[in-house]
Design an enzyme around this catalytic site. Structure first.
Site, short mmCIF file in Angstrom:
data_model
loop_
_atom_site.label_atom_id
_atom_site.label_comp_id
_atom_site.label_asym_id
_atom_site.label_seq_id
_atom_site.Cartn_x
_atom_site.Cartn_y
_atom_site.Cartn_z
N GLU A 113 0.82 -1.21 0.00
CA GLU A 113 0.00 0.00 0.00
C GLU A 113 0.86 1.27 0.00
O GLU A 113 0.51 2.26 -0.67
CB GLU A 113 -0.92 -0.02 1.22
CG GLU A 113 -1.85 1.17 1.34
CD GLU A 113 -2.73 1.06 2.57
OE1 GLU A 113 -3.01 2.10 3.18
OE2 GLU A 113 -3.13 -0.07 2.91
N ASP A 114 1.97 1.25 0.74
CA ASP A 114 2.72 2.49 0.96
C ASP A 114 4.11 2.51 0.35
O ASP A 114 4.81 3.53 0.46
CB ASP A 114 2.87 2.74 2.48
CG ASP A 114 1.54 3.04 3.14
OD1 ASP A 114 0.61 3.49 2.44
OD2 ASP A 114 1.40 2.79 4.36
#
Length: 743
Positions: A113-114
């Site tokens: 996600e990051d």
């Protein structure tokens, strides 16, 4: 998760890692000391090895290296290095006893996600299981989904949980650490996150049995959403902490009793958490010293639990209303324990006591996490599902299966989000038995409508009624734990739900299915006009099925041709029976319409006639009490010129539906009976009653006629008018769906 990541900044020290419950309590009571960041992965490994001594730590080492290098340079809103977040999430799960695969995925849960790490890379390095778990907790991008990103992320997560419950375990631990550090967020964002946690995550933690996470989440949400009540509860706890706790004395008394009974047990005082204290205060008003906690008794075997219970109830005064056996009947979230309360001398304090085995305690605290790897191969046959019942697999409980089913019918994100909150707000379950065998689960408060859609999906549109514990019931009937249910389905595939079904549907599956059908059939929203009322509420209908236009005329038509005794004149009345009064004209009573071979009696009336009643007719009792003398009557024999035809009044009880009247009159006509008059009462609680006075060519045809009427979809009872229910074979008084006469 990604909302926490910021530009690089000065690193900050983190809280010392201690016991989960103590950590949450300390965070709420005040700031904890902040230490130098230790070798976190080593600490996680030690905690993990305490639960799983033979665990392979290599995957954890590699996952940590990848996560640390990927998140390097990122910081949280608090200023801490971002890697502290996945480490904290992993530590929470390790303390609850999660197995290695779950811990590996939790270390990596924010990388896709990051950071630049991809799911393919995770699969190549750690395998498909870890990839699936990481994908399950990865948020959907707002750029792609806009305002629907949050509900659709939860939908994706729940679907993934349906295949692997460890997805939700990671999400719950992730939310717990975010809630612990929520103080750095803006107040409005704290409130928004706390509300979602309250409405969705806490109910999910409860349903998965992860009490250690649920209770701390409740306290953290309580502090944000209800700061005044939280401050008052905090003062009560601090004041209680400064006084001697009576539970310690009571616990020592329990230990002495169990030692004397030679029962090996560990007796602990278990303090209540903030929300629990608040609830007890609201319930009881004033709190006593024993209200701030409960006594926990841990033993080795199930049988020891009941032995402890026996000793407590023998040596102390039990509060019977507080006893609950969740060992014999576990909760839907795997929870097992004996609950009781005893009054202790000399002060008379009432102490609540929980009795469970060590294994039960582990499951009570960690829920599905305590199962280890629930998907590891087991002994042959150990994971077979119960036949015709809820899945035996505890990682796919009934509530989750139902949730996954109805979410497919809710493509709109807002509908899904609202339905999810409503579904999770129902925090208790009941078990319902099927009449044909097997069981299924429903949320507490569910009705027969909910049961129909839970069992039959959209085929439940044709449901017309139910039997609950053998008795006819409307679809609005609320089911209770242990009820036996038989659903009655119409044969007409075009049948559909009534608009008022929505008032009785509690589950999202039922509400969504009903709403979709009504939206596709707008004509169903127009309530059909009821037949005009006649007399006290029935509308006569002629043989063609047409209702009378005027209620007064209808009453006159229904009573026309009857004498003061209710006798129906006609050729059948003259030739069917013979009276023991020479020269008397014989008439059949209209109140009970006797037919051969009913047991009958007669009474002389004005004009020299004899009215014939069934022997069980209420009018017979009234006239006998009034001093009237019966006249002997009998049915004509075959050699006495009997015409064989007769007149009879039948009552048909049915669940209301379109075309019911037409179907009943058609069934009557096919049996060769002529309709003299008919009346239809207005529907009541989805049920309707039809009354038919019929002319039959032969009395022997009556049983076949009643069975033919009963076969009409929706009809559940056919009986003789004013019949008390005495069986007179072969005609019979009542025919029901059970295939027997009513006695």
């Amino acid at each position: 998760m990604s909302a926490e990541a910021t530009n690089p900044g000065p690193p900050a020290r983190r809280r010392a890692r201690i016991d989960l419950r103590r950590l949450g309590r300390a965070a709420l009571l005040g700031p904890a000391p902040r230490d130098r960041l230790p070798d976190a992965i080593d600490h996680v490994a030690k905690v993990h090895r305490a639960h799983h001594p033979g665990a392979d730590l290599e995957p954890l080492r590699r996952a940590y290296v990848l996560a640390e290098s990927s998140h390097r340079g990122q910081t949280r809103k608090s200023g801490e290095p971002y890697i502290t977040h996945p480490l904290a999430v992993t530590l929470i799960l390790a303390e609850l006893g999660a197995e290695t695969t779950t811990l590996t995925a939790s270390l990596l849960h924010d990388t896709v996600e990051d950071t630049e790490v991809t799911l393919d890379q995770v699969r190549e390095e750690f395998g498909e299981e870890v990839r699936y778990l990481v994908d399950g907790v990865t948020k959907l991008e707002k750029v792609d989904y806009g305002a629907a990103a949050e509900p659709e992320t939860f939908r994706k997560m729940l679907v993934a949980t349906g295949n692997d419950v460890r997805v939700m375990s990671i999400k719950l631990a992730d939310r717990l650490h975010n809630m612990r550090t929520l103080g750095v967020m803006r107040p409005e964002k704290q409130v928004r996150i706390a509300k979602v946690t309250r409405d969705v995550l806490i109910p999910l933690a409860e349903r998965l049995g992860v009490q250690a996470l649920k209770t701390e989440l409740e306290d953290l949400v309580f502090a944000i959403l209800h700061p005044e009540e939280y401050a008052r509860t905090r003062e009560l706890l601090l004041d209680h902490a400064s006084r001697p706790d009576p539970l310690n004395r009571i616990a020592e008394e329990l230990r002495a009793v169990l030692r004397e009974a030679d029962i090996a047990a560990e007796v602990l005082v278990r303090p209540r958490h903030f929300v629990s204290v608040h609830r007890v205060r609201l319930k009881r008003g004033k709190l006593g010293g024993a209200d701030f906690g409960r006594i926990l008794v841990l033993v080795a075997e199930d049988a020891d639990c009941y032995a402890v219970l026996g000793e407590l109830h023998t040596c102390f005064t039990p509060v019977i209303s507080e006893f609950k056996d969740f060992i014999a009947v576990p909760k839907f979230n795997l929870y097992q324990s004996l609950h009781t309360a005893v009054a202790c001398r000399p002060g008379g304090e009432v102490a609540e006591v929980l009795i469970r085995t060590h294994q039960m305690h582990l499951v009570a605290e960690a829920g599905v996490i305590a199962l280890g790897n629930p998907y590891a191969p087991t002994a042959e046959g150990a994971d077979e599902a119960a036949a015709d019942g809820e899945r035996a697999d505890p990682t796919r409980p009934g509530w989750l299966s139902r949730l996954l089913a109805w979410q497919q019918a809710a493509p709109d994100p807002d509908t899904f989000w609202d339905s999810l909150r409503d579904d999770l707000a129902q925090d208790a379950e009941i078990t319902v038995f099927r009449a044909a065998g097997g069981t299924f689960g429903l949320p507490a408060g569910a009705s027969c409508v909910d049961a129909a859609y839970a069992l039959h999906g959209e085929a439940a549109h044709t449901c017309i009624g139910a039997r609950v514990n053998g008795r006819l019931a409307t679809l609005a009937t609320v089911l209770r734990d242990g009820d036996t249910l038989q659903l009655l389905m119409a044969q007409d595939p075009a049948a559909g739900p009534a608009p008022d079904w929505l008032q009785h549907a509690r589950t999202p599956a039922a509400r969504i299915a009903i709403s979709r059908w009504l939206a596709a059939h707008p004509e169903a929203l127009k309530a059909p006009a009821l037949p005009p009322a006649a007399g006290p509420g029935s509308a006569p209908v002629d043989g063609e099925g047409n209702g009378e236009a005027d209620g007064t005329e209808a009453v006159q038509a229904a009573t026309e041709g009857t004498d003061a005794e209710g006798a129906v004149p006609g050729p059948a009345a003259v030739v069917a029976a013979v009276a023991d009064l020479p020269g008397a004209t014989v008439r059949l009573a209209g109140c009970c319409t006797p037919v051969p071979p009913d047991a009958v009696t007669g009474f002389a009336v004005r004009g020299g006639a004899v009215t014939v009643h069934r022997a069980q007719c209420p009018a017979v009792t009234r006239m006998t009490v009034a001093g009237r003398h019966p006249v002997g009557v009998r049915w004509r024999g075959r050699g006495e010129g009997s015409a064989g035809d007769c007149r009879v009044t039948l009552l048909a009880e049915a669940f209301g539906r379109p075309h019911l009247l037409a179907d009943l009159t058609e069934a009557i006509a096919l049996e060769g009976a002529a309709i003299v008059s008919a009346a239809v009462e207005p529907p009541h609680e989805q049920r309707v009653r039809h009354t038919y006075t019929l002319q039959l060519p032969d009395a022997a045809d009556l049983p076949a006629l009643m069975r033919a009427m009963l076969r009409v979809p929706g009809v559940f009872d056919v009986s003789r008018a004013h019949s008390p229910g005495v069986v007179v074979p072969p005609v019979g008084d009542t025919v029901t769906r059970r295939g027997r006469q009513r006695t």
